[in-house]
Design a protein around this motif. Sequence first.
Motif, short mmCIF file in Angstrom:
data_model
loop_
_atom_site.label_atom_id
_atom_site.label_comp_id
_atom_site.label_asym_id
_atom_site.label_seq_id
_atom_site.Cartn_x
_atom_site.Cartn_y
_atom_site.Cartn_z
N SER A 99 0.83 -1.28 -0.11
CA SER A 99 -0.02 0.03 0.00
C SER A 99 0.92 1.26 0.01
O SER A 99 0.43 2.23 -0.74
CB SER A 99 -1.18 0.12 1.07
OG SER A 99 -0.31 0.28 2.23
N LYS B 282 2.48 1.64 -3.66
CA LYS B 282 1.48 2.43 -4.24
C LYS B 282 1.28 3.81 -4.16
O LYS B 282 1.09 4.62 -5.01
CB LYS B 282 -0.03 1.52 -4.29
CG LYS B 282 -1.17 1.99 -5.14
CD LYS B 282 -2.31 1.13 -4.76
CE LYS B 282 -3.46 1.75 -5.86
NZ LYS B 282 -4.55 2.41 -4.88
N THR B 283 1.18 4.03 -2.98
CA THR B 283 0.99 5.57 -2.48
C THR B 283 2.21 6.54 -3.09
O THR B 283 2.10 7.54 -3.44
CB THR B 283 0.74 5.54 -0.97
OG1 THR B 283 -0.29 4.99 -0.64
CG2 THR B 283 0.75 7.16 -0.66
#
Length: 161
Positions: A147, A150-151
Amino acid sequence: MANDRPESISDADLEHEIRRRRKFTTEEAIGRLAGPGAMKGASAVSPQQQAENAVGVWLRASVMDPSGSLRTVLHRHLKCSKLLLEKVDDPLGAAAACLRQLLASEHGLREIVREADFEWGRAMDERPRFEREGSPPDADDPYTVESVRKTLVEALQQLPS
């Protein structure tokens, strides 16, 4: 020429009277030493601080992070980075280079995730949900390696190249 004060008080006398009644400060002493116009055209904020502020503004606008813990960790890392010190005139370029370094280093990325988990736990007054290598992440873990990766990729795409 109209004048609101009596003719008998000169400018020097008036200035002397004003200064006599006020407290002398360290700031005033420094200002007097620097001389008149020393700060004219200059910012009282250092270039380093201006760069840190620019990165902070960009992070708040570009990094989607509901709790703000990842942004806090990234800002802390960017403020202390050698890249930002070397590129105070291009803070977003320094931020892009720093994000690329993080994405290129699995260890660095894991460390950012760990710090974000810790920061989240501290802010929420909860036990951090650290991701364990070889085990699937907890379903309610707000920061996993994937996550955060991805950020960071999404944030990097928003920066000018």
